[in-house]
Design an enzyme around this catalytic site. Structure first.
Site, mmCIF file in Angstrom:
data_model
loop_
_atom_site.group_PDB
_atom_site.id
_atom_site.type_symbol
_atom_site.label_atom_id
_atom_site.label_comp_id
_atom_site.label_asym_id
_atom_site.label_seq_id
_atom_site.Cartn_x
_atom_site.Cartn_y
_atom_site.Cartn_z
ATOM 1 N N LYS A 3 11.969 -5.323 11.726
ATOM 2 C CA LYS A 3 12.267 -3.955 11.260
ATOM 3 C C LYS A 3 10.963 -3.138 11.179
ATOM 4 C CE LYS A 3 11.942 -5.599 6.532
ATOM 5 N NZ LYS A 3 12.660 -6.300 5.470
ATOM 6 N N ARG A 56 19.931 -4.011 -5.329
ATOM 7 C CA ARG A 56 19.535 -3.024 -4.336
ATOM 8 C C ARG A 56 20.743 -2.806 -3.441
ATOM 9 N NH1 ARG A 56 14.480 -4.188 -0.291
ATOM 10 N NH2 ARG A 56 16.046 -5.578 0.587
ATOM 11 N N TYR A 85 -15.528 13.895 -0.457
ATOM 12 C CA TYR A 85 -14.799 14.830 -1.320
ATOM 13 C C TYR A 85 -14.974 14.471 -2.789
ATOM 14 C CZ TYR A 85 -12.380 16.948 2.638
ATOM 15 O OH TYR A 85 -12.092 17.628 3.791
ATOM 16 N N MET A 104 -9.377 12.469 6.107
ATOM 17 C CA MET A 104 -8.310 12.338 7.108
ATOM 18 C C MET A 104 -8.784 11.596 8.359
ATOM 19 S SD MET A 104 -5.914 15.292 8.833
ATOM 20 C CE MET A 104 -5.286 15.921 7.302
#
Ligand SMILES: *Cc1c(COP(=O)(O)O)cnc(C)c1O
Length: 362
Positions: A35, A130, A257, A305
């Site tokens: 998956k 679930r 940053y 990024m």
């Protein structure tokens, strides 16, 4: 064109890990979990490398159809999802096994199976809460499906919430609930194949393997019980990036940053051409290991990024263009994940489409 980042997938390691599953559960059939694009490793190449598995499992119908379009003829199980009557007919035509996890789906299957035969894995909610049927529904669904024409095979499935946690009673309670539900369901419950075990249960709970095991993360080389149970698994994915800049900074210089990291000594900083835009976790803390120049060096400051900064002051030789490993055979993805408050599964599935994939075999 130079890429600053690359994912390398080792197909021989994948087959090696499948062999490890086989040796841990020689009496079970293996449903390889592919998956989420094979946990981010690439659905089609991984499925081809795992053609000796007894079956594959996916979470979305699209993934199953993609396998069939590529000519894959293995048994495929579709895990719990939304399936209307058209989807069920498609599953029948494409020979995709389905998971019945609620009564509406069971009823739709019963209505359609006489003209669209299906293999059905009936899922019990044994306590994870679930997906899955309650024990009462499970017994009723089992009766309905056994009586319905067109059910090619009926199997019983449940999923453990904490198979890796030996201090918790949850897994034992779930196993007891599954056993009880199987005993009350149907006329001959033990003729019905059972499937319980994920990677942690395959490695740590030999008694619960059943007819079908469902390994996921261990196929990709991560052992959820690495602290207590050694298994010689080989990492399949290597994420690497190149040094795009080097700078010398004095003590007291803030990097990146918000200046989250500040040098405490004259420092050498390597900028790597990888960031959260490639799937490197933005929540990685200062000090997260990066394998460079034959050793682990600490991440310095926030992940951007397109780049990260690594403190290579203690490395011998680092040059622009050098390759660093973010995770792979030299640096466990689980360790990196722990530094970012996540799990290797999320790191693997999070590698973004812009990262070139290279498949190797031996
Ligand atoms: C993903 C999944 C697994 C595999 O779990 P791992 O921890 O990766 O081994 C097994 N069963 C079900 C139902 C799953 O969704």
């Amino acid at each position: 064109m130079q890429s600053t980042v690359q994912v390398r997938i080792d197909l021989a390691a994948l087959r090696h890990n499948l062999a490890q599953v086989r040796s841990l559960c020689p009496d079970s059939r293996v449903l390889a979990m592919v998956k989420a694009d094979a946990y981010g490793h690439g659905l089609l190449p991984v499925a081809r490398a795992l053609r000796d598995a007894d079956g594959l499992a996916v979470a979305r119908l699209d993934e199953a159809l993609q396998l069939r379009r590529a000519g894959n003829g293995q048994r495929i199980l579709l895990l719990g999802t939304l399936l209307d009557a058209n989807d069920l007919a498609l599953c029948s035509a494409q020979r995709v096994d389905i998971t019945a996890h609620d009564m509406d789906t069971v009823q739709r299957i019963v209505d359609i199976a006489h003209r669209a035969p299906l293999c059905v894995w009936l899922k019990l909610d044994s306590g994870m809460h679930r997906l899955g049927l309650s024990p009462e529904e499970f017994a009723q669904a089992d009766r309905l499906l056994r009586a319905a024409p067109g059910i090619i095979e009926l199997l019983h499935l449940t999923h453990l919430s904490s198979a890796e946690d030996f201090d918790s009673p949850a897994a034992d309670a779930q196993l007891a609930a599954f056993g009880a539900a199987r005993n009350t369901a149907g006329r001959t419950p033990h003729d019905t194949a059972a499937s319980v075990a994920n990677s942690a249960a395959i490695i740590g709970r030999a008694g619960v393997h059943g007819e079908w095991v469902r390994p996921g993360i261990m196929l990709y080389g991560q052992n959820p019980l690495a602290q207590s149970h050694a298994v010689p698994l080989r990492p399949v994915m290597t994420l690497s990036a190149r040094v795009i800049a080097l700078r010398e900074l004095p003590a007291g210089a803030a990097v990146g940053y918000n200046g989250r990291w500040t040098s405490t000594r004259p420092s050498r900083i390597a900028m790597l051409g990888i960031g959260y835009g490639d799937g490197y976790p933005r929540h990685a803390k200062n000090g997260t290991p990066v394998w460079i120049d034959g050793r682990n060096a600490p991440l310095a400051g926030r992940v951007s990024m397109d780049s990260i900064a690594v403190d290579v002051t203690d490395c011998d030789r680092v040059a622009i263009g050098d390759e660093a490993q973010l995770w792979g055979p030299q640096l466990s993805a689980s360790l990196v994940a722990a530094w970012a408050d996540t799990i290797s599964y999320e790191l693997f599935t999070g590698v973004t489409a812009r990262v070139p994939r290279v498949y190797v075999d031996d």
